[in-house]
Design a protein around this motif. Structure first.
Motif, PDB file in Angstrom:
ATOM      1  N   GLU A 152      16.971 -53.535 -16.748  1.00 23.37           N
ATOM      2  CA  GLU A 152      16.346 -54.848 -16.720  1.00 23.37           C
ATOM      3  C   GLU A 152      15.278 -55.107 -15.769  1.00 23.37           C
ATOM      4  OE1 GLU A 152      18.423 -59.428 -16.217  1.00 23.37           O
ATOM      5  OE2 GLU A 152      19.806 -57.537 -16.263  1.00 23.37           O
ATOM      6  N   ARG A 153      15.453 -54.723 -14.860  1.00 15.86           N
ATOM      7  CA  ARG A 153      14.462 -54.998 -13.860  1.00 15.86           C
ATOM      8  C   ARG A 153      13.231 -54.308 -14.039  1.00 15.86           C
ATOM      9  NH1 ARG A 153      18.271 -52.317 -10.245  1.00 15.86           N
ATOM     10  NH2 ARG A 153      17.519 -50.605  -9.282  1.00 15.86           N
ATOM     11  N   ASP A 154      13.227 -53.001 -14.582  1.00 13.79           N
ATOM     12  CA  ASP A 154      12.057 -52.408 -15.036  1.00 13.79           C
ATOM     13  C   ASP A 154      11.292 -52.855 -16.186  1.00 13.79           C
ATOM     14  OD1 ASP A 154      12.745 -50.446 -13.167  1.00 13.79           O
ATOM     15  OD2 ASP A 154      13.682 -48.942 -14.396  1.00 13.79           O
ATOM     16  N   ARG A 155      12.000 -53.587 -17.137  1.00 11.52           N
ATOM     17  CA  ARG A 155      11.479 -54.310 -17.967  1.00 11.52           C
ATOM     18  C   ARG A 155      10.805 -55.622 -17.737  1.00 11.52           C
ATOM     19  NH1 ARG A 155      16.792 -53.110 -21.501  1.00 11.52           N
ATOM     20  NH2 ARG A 155      16.420 -50.900 -22.138  1.00 11.52           N
ATOM     21  N   ALA A 156      11.328 -56.052 -16.727  1.00 14.81           N
ATOM     22  CA  ALA A 156      10.992 -57.704 -16.346  1.00 14.81           C
ATOM     23  C   ALA A 156      10.328 -57.780 -15.041  1.00 14.81           C
ATOM     24  CB  ALA A 156      11.891 -58.553 -16.734  1.00 14.81           C
ATOM     25  N   LYS A 157      11.169 -57.712 -14.007  1.00 17.13           N
ATOM     26  CA  LYS A 157      10.881 -57.994 -12.696  1.00 17.13           C
ATOM     27  C   LYS A 157       9.987 -57.158 -12.078  1.00 17.13           C
ATOM     28  CE  LYS A 157      15.569 -60.338 -11.342  1.00 17.13           C
ATOM     29  NZ  LYS A 157      16.314 -60.449 -10.788  1.00 17.13           N
ATOM     30  N   LEU A 172       6.153 -47.816 -18.554  1.00 17.22           N
ATOM     31  CA  LEU A 172       7.500 -48.022 -18.753  1.00 17.22           C
ATOM     32  C   LEU A 172       8.204 -47.042 -19.738  1.00 17.22           C
ATOM     33  CD1 LEU A 172      10.136 -49.390 -17.826  1.00 17.22           C
ATOM     34  CD2 LEU A 172       9.608 -51.148 -19.707  1.00 17.22           C
ATOM     35  N   ILE A 173       9.054 -45.985 -19.416  1.00 17.94           N
ATOM     36  CA  ILE A 173       9.476 -44.999 -20.154  1.00 17.94           C
ATOM     37  C   ILE A 173      11.348 -45.476 -20.372  1.00 17.94           C
ATOM     38  CG2 ILE A 173      10.261 -42.380 -20.561  1.00 17.94           C
ATOM     39  CD1 ILE A 173       7.875 -41.787 -18.750  1.00 17.94           C
ATOM     40  N   ASP A 174      11.420 -46.091 -21.369  1.00 25.18           N
ATOM     41  CA  ASP A 174      12.685 -46.589 -21.716  1.00 25.18           C
ATOM     42  C   ASP A 174      13.572 -45.737 -22.266  1.00 25.18           C
ATOM     43  OD1 ASP A 174      14.764 -48.487 -22.463  1.00 25.18           O
ATOM     44  OD2 ASP A 174      13.412 -50.190 -22.202  1.00 25.18           O
ATOM     45  N   ARG A 175      14.516 -45.034 -21.479  1.00 27.29           N
ATOM     46  CA  ARG A 175      15.348 -44.238 -22.196  1.00 27.29           C
ATOM     47  C   ARG A 175      16.386 -44.726 -23.224  1.00 27.29           C
ATOM     48  NH1 ARG A 175      18.097 -40.462 -18.020  1.00 27.29           N
ATOM     49  NH2 ARG A 175      18.320 -42.283 -16.617  1.00 27.29           N
ATOM     50  N   GLU A 176      16.848 -46.143 -22.887  1.00 27.62           N
ATOM     51  CA  GLU A 176      17.856 -46.749 -23.618  1.00 27.62           C
ATOM     52  C   GLU A 176      17.444 -47.205 -25.100  1.00 27.62           C
ATOM     53  OE1 GLU A 176      19.258 -45.927 -20.080  1.00 27.62           O
ATOM     54  OE2 GLU A 176      17.235 -47.110 -20.231  1.00 27.62           O
ATOM     55  N   GLU A 177      15.973 -47.605 -24.924  1.00 27.70           N
ATOM     56  CA  GLU A 177      15.224 -48.271 -26.182  1.00 27.70           C
ATOM     57  C   GLU A 177      14.615 -46.850 -26.902  1.00 27.70           C
ATOM     58  OE1 GLU A 177      15.678 -51.073 -27.786  1.00 27.70           O
ATOM     59  OE2 GLU A 177      16.874 -51.727 -26.002  1.00 27.70           O
ATOM     60  N   GLY A 178      14.524 -45.911 -26.367  1.00 29.60           N
ATOM     61  CA  GLY A 178      13.738 -44.677 -27.105  1.00 29.60           C
ATOM     62  C   GLY A 178      12.369 -44.847 -27.181  1.00 29.60           C
ATOM     63  N   LEU A 199       9.448 -42.630 -28.557  1.00 28.96           N
ATOM     64  CA  LEU A 199       9.493 -41.302 -27.713  1.00 28.96           C
ATOM     65  C   LEU A 199       9.332 -40.223 -28.742  1.00 28.96           C
ATOM     66  CD1 LEU A 199      12.304 -41.897 -25.342  1.00 28.96           C
ATOM     67  CD2 LEU A 199       9.901 -41.433 -24.635  1.00 28.96           C
ATOM     68  N   GLY A 200       8.807 -39.274 -28.361  1.00 29.84           N
ATOM     69  CA  GLY A 200       8.385 -38.239 -29.347  1.00 29.84           C
ATOM     70  C   GLY A 200       6.971 -38.010 -29.817  1.00 29.84           C
ATOM     71  N   LEU A 201       6.345 -39.410 -29.860  1.00 28.71           N
ATOM     72  CA  LEU A 201       4.921 -39.600 -30.139  1.00 28.71           C
ATOM     73  C   LEU A 201       4.093 -39.213 -29.149  1.00 28.71           C
ATOM     74  CD1 LEU A 201       5.368 -42.675 -32.245  1.00 28.71           C
ATOM     75  CD2 LEU A 201       5.368 -40.298 -33.255  1.00 28.71           C
ATOM     76  N   ALA A 202       2.637 -38.908 -29.364  1.00 26.97           N
ATOM     77  CA  ALA A 202       1.491 -38.840 -28.332  1.00 26.97           C
ATOM     78  C   ALA A 202       1.196 -40.182 -27.829  1.00 26.97           C
ATOM     79  CB  ALA A 202       0.312 -37.898 -28.996  1.00 26.97           C
ATOM     80  N   VAL A 203       1.091 -40.467 -26.624  1.00 24.60           N
ATOM     81  CA  VAL A 203       0.877 -41.917 -25.995  1.00 24.60           C
ATOM     82  C   VAL A 203      -0.355 -41.748 -25.454  1.00 24.60           C
ATOM     83  CG1 VAL A 203       1.964 -43.567 -24.479  1.00 24.60           C
ATOM     84  CG2 VAL A 203       3.357 -42.216 -26.004  1.00 24.60           C
ATOM     85  N   PRO A 204      -1.451 -42.539 -25.797  1.00 27.12           N
ATOM     86  CA  PRO A 204      -2.584 -42.583 -25.379  1.00 27.12           C
ATOM     87  C   PRO A 204      -2.509 -43.378 -24.185  1.00 27.12           C
ATOM     88  CG  PRO A 204      -2.597 -44.118 -27.194  1.00 27.12           C
ATOM     89  CD  PRO A 204      -1.336 -43.410 -27.089  1.00 27.12           C
TER      90      PRO A 204
END
Length: 218
Positions: A152-157, A172-178, A199-204
């Motif tokens: 929650e705080r990683d995503r907002a605060k 932000l690497i969100d394991r819960e949301e994938g 997750l699993g894709l190439a991220v620029p």
């Protein structure tokens, strides 16, 4: 799920801190609140908790609230290690370095925030001093890997402090949301760009990194 029991941090005479017994993966955090909400009292409580925290625990002051987090689990650390390795191999600017365990001062909603990102990328020598909390002016990227209790705080605060500090990129690497969100172009207390990738894709990654992060390795 077991009921959370209060933990009194060694040497701390204030209110009880709850957790991490309600999080079976061992990656939970214990959130503390301070009855007197003045900036000075919060800062004093933060300093006491920081001094009393066991080795490896993380104490942060985010948007006026104190958070105490025990050491992360292995999966979390594997992802941080993979990002670090890819940055080291693919960075175009060879002066850039990866830092873990670095404390940053960031502007809070009403006072200074003290945060410890999972990963900081900055030029070599950016933190060559004896301070515990550092000016983020030279930081090019911060990264956070979520857990169930910190998401929650990683995503907002944390976004607000990083944006106010003018940090160019927040990964932000969100394991819960994938998924991964690449925040860039800070303006005020937000980022104007925030594309998401599964997750699993190439991220620029934006310049000055300017390469694709292979998240299939996570």
């Amino acid at each position: 799920m077991a009921t959370a029991e209060p933990i009194i941090m060694p040497g701390y005479q204030g209110e009880a801190i709850h957790g991490p017994y309600d999080d079976p993966d061992g990656d939970s955090d214990a959130d503390g609140s301070v009855s007197d909400n003045s900036d000075s009292s919060v800062e004093t409580a933060f300093e006491r908790l920081s001094a009393a925290a066991p080795r490896g625990w993380r104490v942060e002051l985010i948007e006026g609230e104190i958070y105490v987090t025990p050491p992360a689990n292995g999966e979390h650390e594997e992802i941080v290690s993979e990002v670090t390795d890819q940055v080291s191999e693919r960075r175009r600017d060879r002066s850039l370095r990866n830092y873990t365990g670095i404390g940053l001062n960031v502007p809070g909603a009403s006072d200074t925030g003290h945060v410890e990102p999972d990963l900081v990328i900055a030029p070599k020598g950016s933190f060559d001093d004896q301070e515990q909390w550092h000016d983020p002016a030279s930081v090019l990227l911060v990264a956070e890997v979520t857990s169930t209790s910190t998401a929650e705080r990683d995503r907002a605060k944390k976004i607000h402090g990083y944006a106010r500090a003018g940090i160019p990129v927040y990964l932000l690497i969100d394991r819960e949301e994938g998924e991964i969100t690449v925040y860039s172009d800070p303006s005020g207390d937000a980022y104007t760009q925030n594309p998401k990738y599964k997750l699993g894709l190439a991220v620029p990654l934006p310049e000055p990194l300017g390469f694709e992060l292979d998240t299939a390795e996570f």
